[in-house]
Motif scaffolding. Structure first.
Motif, short mmCIF file in Angstrom:
data_model
loop_
_atom_site.label_atom_id
_atom_site.label_comp_id
_atom_site.label_asym_id
_atom_site.label_seq_id
_atom_site.Cartn_x
_atom_site.Cartn_y
_atom_site.Cartn_z
N ILE A 34 0.87 -1.19 0.00
CA ILE A 34 0.00 0.00 0.00
C ILE A 34 0.90 1.23 0.00
N PRO A 35 0.69 2.17 -0.94
CA PRO A 35 1.55 3.35 -1.03
C PRO A 35 1.47 4.21 0.23
N VAL A 36 2.60 4.83 0.61
CA VAL A 36 2.63 5.84 1.67
C VAL A 36 3.35 7.06 1.13
N SER A 37 3.19 8.20 1.81
CA SER A 37 3.81 9.43 1.33
C SER A 37 5.33 9.34 1.43
N GLN A 38 6.01 10.14 0.63
CA GLN A 38 7.46 10.12 0.64
C GLN A 38 8.02 10.51 2.01
N LEU A 40 6.63 10.07 5.04
CA LEU A 40 6.49 8.96 5.98
C LEU A 40 7.50 7.86 5.68
N ARG A 41 7.68 7.57 4.39
CA ARG A 41 8.63 6.52 4.01
C ARG A 41 10.03 6.86 4.51
N GLU A 42 10.44 8.11 4.34
CA GLU A 42 11.79 8.52 4.75
C GLU A 42 11.96 8.41 6.26
N ARG A 43 10.90 8.79 7.03
CA ARG A 43 10.98 8.69 8.49
C ARG A 43 11.10 7.23 8.93
N VAL A 44 10.33 6.37 8.30
CA VAL A 44 10.39 4.95 8.65
C VAL A 44 11.75 4.36 8.29
N GLU A 45 12.24 4.67 7.10
CA GLU A 45 13.53 4.14 6.67
C GLU A 45 14.66 4.63 7.55
N ALA A 46 14.57 5.90 8.01
CA ALA A 46 15.60 6.43 8.91
C ALA A 46 15.57 5.69 10.25
N ALA A 47 14.35 5.41 10.76
CA ALA A 47 14.23 4.69 12.03
C ALA A 47 14.77 3.27 11.89
#
Length: 341
Positions: A34-38, A40-47
């Motif tokens: 399911i697509p998420v905003s760029q 949110l994706r960056e925050r998750v990937e950083a975590a």
């Protein structure tokens, strides 16, 4: 926001807290379903990077479309043969990029088998390996769906129809151990076995046939359970029966317990009674006297079982059984027969 470091591995909830998002959002980033905003994706990937979080095999498989989990069904994870076979499977599976989930089957009761199957079959499974060492495994194999590639590992002489098997050739090893004791001049060989399971095993059949082919009527099995105390109790009976001069045991634990009982009653091993065990557990080399035993390579059994499963996973239409004969290790607990006083 920061999360204090601790010794446990980070889980998906830790990633969600550090990123300030929900667990479902992290799951969407991991699976890509399911697509998420760029942002949110960056925050998750950083975590994920900060925590050095490693997604579960299920998440990776959902994202790639490739199933990477192998299920193993076994009646025990602690008993020596089971534990070492599991170790062999895990080693081979991890080297090939698969993860492993182990499901313990309490008994052959249909309800217990269903309980073991229910949760495990909900996983995204690439394949299944069943340790067919006991009656519960036969029931598992009956109830497994045919859609999941399945193989089995066993020491029984014959496997369940329809499945490739990695075998330990218990029959040949049981026969060799018995023939060795007969070659030392013993008039017969008694079998200290896990009853009633032992009567279905290759080691029992090898013992039985070796005696029969030598013109000797096999004596009744000295019945024992997995409890070491039962081996000790049989050892006391053996000590009181001068006609018993050679014993072939279902496992090293029973052999050690019987050895203790014989020592206590002043029966010498091997001068009065010769003993051969089964398993080659680490302690067997250091008993007094050191225990002659059959040495199945259980870790190799696990490796061979996984190799058969890999053949099925790659689409081979003909997967042949694998069989290896265990070695007989002759140590100090056997010698030429003599009449007991």
């Amino acid at each position: 926001m920061t999360i204090a470091n601790d010794s446990r591995k980070p889980v998906i909830a830790d990633v969600a807290r550090l990123a300030g998002v929900s667990v479902p959002t992290v799951s969407r980033v991991l699976t890509g379903n399911i697509p998420v905003s760029q942002g949110l994706r960056e925050r998750v990937e950083a975590a994920i990077k900060e925590l050095d979080y490693r997604p579960s095999s299920l998440a990776r498989s959902l994202r790639s479309g490739t199933k990477t989990m192998i299920a193993i069904f076994a009646a025990s994870t602690a008993a020596y043969g089971y534990a070492n076979t599991l170790a062999g499977i895990e080693e081979a599976a991890q080297a090939a990029g698969y993860s492993v989930v182990i499901s313990a089957v309490k008994s052959a009761d249909v309800a217990d088998v269903q309980a073991a199957l229910e949760g495990t079959l909900q996983q995204q499974l690439a394949g299944i390996i069943v340790l067919d060492f006991d009656p519960s495994a036969a029931e598992v194999l009956k109830q497994l769906p045919s859609s999941i590639p399945t193989v089995a590992a066993s020491g029984f002489p014959v496997g369940q129809p329809g499945f490739p098997y990695a075998f330990i050739d218990e029959y040949a090893a049981g026969r060799q151990a018995t023939e060795h004791l007969l070659s030392l001049g013993h008039r017969t060989v008694h079998h200290l076995g896990l009853f009633p399971l032992t009567q279905f095993s290759g080691r029992y059949q090898g013992w039985h046939d070796a005696l029969t082919d030598a013109g000797i009527t096999p004596p009744p099995v000295l019945k024992a359970s997995r409890a070491a105390k039962s081996g000790y109790e049989q050892g006391l009976r053996i000590a009181a029966d001068p006609s018993v001069t050679a014993i072939f045991c279902s496992n090293d634990g029973l052999a050690l317990a019987a050895l203790r009982a014989l020592h206590e009653k002043g029966v010498r091993v091997p001068e009065d009674v010769s003993i051969i065990g089964w398993d080659n557990q680490p302690f067997s080399e250091f008993t007094w006297p050191s225990l002659a035993t059959v040495a199945p390579d259980f870790q190799d059994l696990g490796l061979r079982a996984f190799e058969l499963l890999q053949q099925r996973l790659t689409g081979d239409t003909v997967v042949r059984d694998s069989k290896v004969r265990p070695a007989l290790l002759l140590r100090e607990s056997t010698t030429t027969a003599s009449l007991r006083n």
